[in-house]
Scaffold this active site. Sequence first.
Site, PDB file in Angstrom:
ATOM      1  N   SER A   1       0.866  -1.175   0.000  1.00 33.56           N
ATOM      2  CA  SER A   1       0.000   0.000   0.000  1.00 33.56           C
ATOM      3  C   SER A   1       0.900   1.221   0.000  1.00 33.56           C
ATOM      4  O   SER A   1       2.086   1.130   0.347  1.00 33.56           O
ATOM      5  CB  SER A   1      -0.880  -0.010   1.262  1.00 33.56           C
ATOM      6  OG  SER A   1      -1.474   1.247   1.500  1.00 33.56           O
TER       7      SER A   1
ATOM      8  N   TYR B   1      -1.285  -1.160  10.598  1.00 34.44           N
ATOM      9  CA  TYR B   1      -1.490  -1.344   9.162  1.00 34.44           C
ATOM     10  C   TYR B   1      -0.266  -0.814   8.416  1.00 34.44           C
ATOM     11  O   TYR B   1       0.285  -1.498   7.540  1.00 34.44           O
ATOM     12  CB  TYR B   1      -2.747  -0.619   8.701  1.00 34.44           C
ATOM     13  CG  TYR B   1      -3.066  -0.823   7.237  1.00 34.44           C
ATOM     14  CD1 TYR B   1      -3.711  -1.979   6.800  1.00 34.44           C
ATOM     15  CD2 TYR B   1      -2.721   0.134   6.286  1.00 34.44           C
ATOM     16  CE1 TYR B   1      -3.992  -2.174   5.456  1.00 34.44           C
ATOM     17  CE2 TYR B   1      -3.006  -0.050   4.941  1.00 34.44           C
ATOM     18  CZ  TYR B   1      -3.640  -1.203   4.536  1.00 34.44           C
ATOM     19  OH  TYR B   1      -3.924  -1.391   3.188  1.00 34.44           O
TER      20      TYR B   1
END
Length: 269
Positions: free
Chosen positions: A136, A149
């Site tokens: 990401s 995350y």
Amino acid sequence: MIDLDGARVCVTGGARGIGRATAAALAEKGAIVTIGDIDIDAASATADELGVRAEALDVTDEKSFREFLLAAADGHDIDMLVNNAGIQLMGRFVDSELQALHRELAINLGAVVTGTHLVLPHMIARGRGHIVNVSSMAGKVSTPGMATYCASKFGVVALSRAIRAEIVGTGVSVTTVMPAATRTDLTSGVTLRLQPTLEADDVAAAIVASAGHGRSEVTVPRWLAPMGVVEQGVPERLLLQAKRLVGGKEPGAFDPGGRRAYLDRTQIR
């Protein structure tokens, strides 16, 4: 780099979102696709719609991962693995349940370690294969309100980079794909103001294209590539101000009603 026509490809987290879009795009290229997902009912429904195969998969369980790959290979070799499965917690680190944080790390990073470790020896032995590790832009730019995350996605970037250095000359390629915020269940209820956003098909196209070019790291969109340099080069105080402008003053704020279905399905808080 591999020819997708007739290639055996595995996609984790394939029932929905980026995984589903990737499976569809791979199948269109003639690949023999097997999707794995912990929600086998949803995966089976997706597989029926796309004309691919579905297998139950708990990416945090090594035995389950081995069985998934064995079923997908069906006596042949796995040509490409897409490590896509992931979950995302929102909210301040100190307010989050420790068990949930560890589960996020296990799915987002631990499963990439497992999947890559399981397929890599066979790929190296035959001198051919491709692995896509879906990270990401959170693997380049840290974001308040999603600390673990970010940690998991930074980890995927670093893991992939180190492995690439180890396997130079083997004929096996590892591509890290780093998308911006993508409109899937994972971002449901999340404020995405002032942020570049994508559709799952945009990310799937980048994943599929990587089989042909084998580049090391791909950001989606490509113009975000310098953001990692910005993260490292700009003073943290100034970055924090910019991040508050984009994400708001409350780290990890989200709409509980808009995110409830996702949280219930993934059993995270």
